[in-house]
Design a protein around this motif. Structure first.
Motif, PDB file in Angstrom:
ATOM      1  N   ASN A 103     -52.194 -12.401  63.215  1.00  0.00           N
ATOM      2  CA  ASN A 103     -52.733 -12.090  64.535  1.00  0.00           C
ATOM      3  C   ASN A 103     -53.014 -10.588  64.674  1.00  0.00           C
ATOM      4  N   SER A 105     -54.605  -6.784  64.071  1.00  0.00           N
ATOM      5  CA  SER A 105     -56.009  -6.353  63.980  1.00  0.00           C
ATOM      6  C   SER A 105     -56.315  -5.605  62.686  1.00  0.00           C
ATOM      7  N   ARG A 108     -58.766  -7.409  60.156  1.00  0.00           N
ATOM      8  CA  ARG A 108     -59.798  -8.331  60.691  1.00  0.00           C
ATOM      9  C   ARG A 108     -61.212  -8.024  60.225  1.00  0.00           C
ATOM     10  N   ASN A 146     -58.828 -10.802  68.363  1.00  0.00           N
ATOM     11  CA  ASN A 146     -58.194 -10.296  69.564  1.00  0.00           C
ATOM     12  C   ASN A 146     -58.247 -11.360  70.680  1.00  0.00           C
ATOM     13  N   CYS A 147     -57.249 -11.331  71.572  1.00  0.00           N
ATOM     14  CA  CYS A 147     -57.138 -12.387  72.589  1.00  0.00           C
ATOM     15  C   CYS A 147     -58.348 -12.493  73.525  1.00  0.00           C
ATOM     16  N   SER A 148     -58.887 -11.359  73.955  1.00  0.00           N
ATOM     17  CA  SER A 148     -60.047 -11.411  74.863  1.00  0.00           C
ATOM     18  C   SER A 148     -61.265 -11.945  74.118  1.00  0.00           C
ATOM     19  N   GLN A 174     -57.061  -8.026  82.182  1.00  0.00           N
ATOM     20  CA  GLN A 174     -56.124  -8.496  81.159  1.00  0.00           C
ATOM     21  C   GLN A 174     -54.666  -8.391  81.589  1.00  0.00           C
ATOM     22  N   GLY A 178     -50.379  -8.844  77.148  1.00  0.00           N
ATOM     23  CA  GLY A 178     -51.265  -8.428  76.059  1.00  0.00           C
ATOM     24  C   GLY A 178     -50.841  -7.093  75.479  1.00  0.00           C
ATOM     25  N   ALA A 179     -50.172  -6.291  76.285  1.00  0.00           N
ATOM     26  CA  ALA A 179     -49.696  -4.998  75.797  1.00  0.00           C
ATOM     27  C   ALA A 179     -48.297  -5.143  75.202  1.00  0.00           C
ATOM     28  N   ILE A 197     -58.071   0.072  77.968  1.00  0.00           N
ATOM     29  CA  ILE A 197     -57.152  -0.536  76.994  1.00  0.00           C
ATOM     30  C   ILE A 197     -57.639  -0.066  75.625  1.00  0.00           C
ATOM     31  N   GLU A 200     -59.849  -1.904  72.752  1.00  0.00           N
ATOM     32  CA  GLU A 200     -60.155  -3.287  73.133  1.00  0.00           C
ATOM     33  C   GLU A 200     -61.667  -3.545  73.223  1.00  0.00           C
ATOM     34  N   LYS A 203     -63.200  -3.747  69.822  1.00  0.00           N
ATOM     35  CA  LYS A 203     -62.831  -5.010  69.137  1.00  0.00           C
ATOM     36  C   LYS A 203     -63.648  -6.167  69.684  1.00  0.00           C
ATOM     37  N   ARG A 233     -56.625  -3.464  82.569  1.00  0.00           N
ATOM     38  CA  ARG A 233     -55.308  -4.106  82.671  1.00  0.00           C
ATOM     39  C   ARG A 233     -54.988  -4.346  84.136  1.00  0.00           C
ATOM     40  N   HIS A 240     -55.643 -13.835  80.390  1.00  0.00           N
ATOM     41  CA  HIS A 240     -56.732 -12.868  80.569  1.00  0.00           C
ATOM     42  C   HIS A 240     -57.889 -13.531  81.321  1.00  0.00           C
TER      43      HIS A 240
END
Ligand code: 11C
Length: 347
Positions: A103, A105, A108, A146-148, A174, A178-179, A197, A200, A203, A233, A240
Motif C-alpha cells: 500500500n 507509495s 508505485r 493512493n486512497c483518493s 479527506q 488518511g494521515a 496534503i 497528494e 499522486k 483535510r 474520503h
C-alpha cells in the motif's frame, strides 16, 4: 491456507490489514512486523488499537518481529503498510523471496512495478515478468494506488471505457485517518480545514492516468486526458469525499452515465474474489448523499458511493458528481488484499 505477514502491523493501515485478514478464507496471518521498539512484544501489548472492532483473538499473542525478511520465514505474501521512506528500503529485500502486496507509495511509479486496481487494470500484472527479469528477484512487488486515487479511478473507469474524456477536475475532502491518525486526538482539526496534503495532488494526477493507461507489452502509456486535483483535510474520521467535474469530447446522457457506473463490474464473472464488492460503484439518488458516516461502509467498505450525479450546465458535454470511499479499507488495506486475491487466482 497461504501464510501472510503484515509489515508495519501496529499503525492505522496495519490494523485494517489485521481486521480484514482475521477471518480470511485463504490467507492466514503468521507474521507481524513493526519497528524495533515493538519487536519481541505480544501484538496486544505492542499496539494501541484504534479501530472500533476489538483486536482479533488469533493475533493477540503473535510476537511482533523486526521488519526484516530473516524474521518472517515461511511467509508467501507480505502486505506492506510501511511509510514510503521505509518501504523504499525494505520492500525490495522482501521481494527477493516473496510476494509483496504494497500500500506504500514508494514503488508505485517504478516502470516495472504494477500499480493495480483489480477491477480497472488487472492486465498491468504482466509487468511482473519484466520486474523479475530486471531485478533478479524470485518474488515481486505489486502496489495499489493512493486512497483518493482508488475511489476516483473506480468511478472514471466505466466512463473512460465509454466516452472520450477531455479533462477532469477533482476537489477532495479527506479524512484524518488518511494521515495515519486516530480519530479523537486528531479532531483538533474540528472547526477547521487544512488546504494542503503533501504529495497528494501529484499522486492523484499521475496514478490515475497510469491506472487507466495501456500496457503495451513493455511499459504503461498513461491515459491521454488532463486531470487536475486539489486536496484538503477535513474533520472526518474515516471516508474520503471527492467532488468530481468531467468534460467529455462529445455530448452525454446522465441516465447512460448512471447505467455505466452502476453496472460496472470490472472483474470477469468467473473470478470470485473474497473481498471484491458486488458493484464497485453504488449510485445514490438522494440529494444529501453520499456522506462519509452513512456511505463509507458500503459493501464492507469496498464499494465507492456516487451521488449528486448531474449535468454541468456551465460547460458543454460536462457532468459532475460527489463520491465517498473508505480510505483505509477500499483505499488501502482492502486494496492490497484484493490485489493479493487476484494474484492468487490468476498467477
Ligand atoms: C491521505 N491519501 O489521506 C493520503 C494517505 O499515498 O498511500 C495515503 C498516502 C498514500 O493523507
Amino acid at each position: 491456507m497461504v501464510n501472510v505477514g503484515i509489515l508495519g502491523a501496529t499503525g492505522m493501515v496495519g490494523q485494517r490489514f489485521i481486521e480484514l485478514l482475521a477471518d480470511h478464507p485463504k490467507f492466514e496471518i503468521t507474521a507481524l512486523t513493526a519497528s524495533a521498539r515493538s519487536a519481541g512484544k505480544r501484538y496486544e501489548d505492542a499496539a494501541t488499537w484504534y479501530l472500533d472492532s476489538s483486536i482479533p483473538e488469533s493475533v493477540k499473542d503473535i510476537t511482533v518481529v523486526d521488519t526484516d525478511p530473516k524474521e518472517t520465514k515461511d511467509v508467501d505474501i507480505v502486505f506492506s503498510a510501511l511509510p514510503a521512506d521505509t518501504a523504499a528500503i525494505v520492500e525490495p529485500k522482501f521481494a527477493k523471496s516473496c510476494i509483496v502486496a504494497s500500500n506504500a507509495s514508494a514503488m508505485r511509479m517504478e516502470p516495472d512495478v504494477p500499480l493495480v486496481i483489480p477491477e480497472v487494470n488487472p492486465e498491468h500484472l504482466d509487468l511482473v515478468e519484466i520486474q523479475q527479469k530486471n531485478r533478479g528477484w524470485d518474488g515481486f512487488i505489486v502496489t495499489n494506488p493512493n486512497c483518493s486515487t482508488i475511489a476516483l479511478t473506480l468511478t472514471l473507469k466505466p466512463l473512460y471505457d465509454q466516452y472520450n474524456i477531455k479533462r477532469v477536475y477533482v476537489s477532495t475532502m479527506q479524512a484524518v485517518s488518511g494521515a495515519g491518525y486516530n480519530g479523537v486526538p486528531s479532531m483538533a482539526i474540528v472547526d477547521n480545514l487544512v488546504p494542503f496534503i503533501g504529495g497528494e495532488e501529484e499522486k492523484m494526477e499521475s496514478e490515475t492516468l497510469h491506472l487507466l493507461g495501456e500496457f503495451d507489452g513493455e511499459s504503461v502509456v498513461p491515459a491521454p486526458f488532463g486531470l487536475s486535483a486539489s486536496c484538503h483535510r477535513v474533520a472526518v474520521v474515516d471516508g474520503h469525499t471527492e467532488a468530481v467535474f468531467i468534460e467529455m469530447e462529445d455530448d452525454l446522457e446522465i441516465e447512460d452515465v448512471k447505467n455505466q457506473m452502476g453496472n460496472f463490474k470490472g472483474l470477469p464473472q468467473k473470478l470470485d474474489l473474497h473481498s471484491a464488492p458486488k458493484n464497485p460503484v453504488v449510485i445514490r439518488e438522494e440529494e444529501n448523499r453520499p456522506q462519509p458516516r452513512m456511505d463509507r461502509n458500503a459493501d464492507n467498505g469496498m464499494a465507492v458511493t456516487v451521488g449528486r450525479l448531474r449535468k454541468d450546465a456551465a460547460f458543454d458535454n460536462s457532468l459532475r458528481y460527489v463520491l465517498v470511499g473508505h480510505n483505509t479499507i477500499r483505499g488501502a488495506a482492502g486494496a492490497s488484499i484484493l490485489n493479493a486475491e487476484l494474484i492468487s487466482e490468476i498467477m
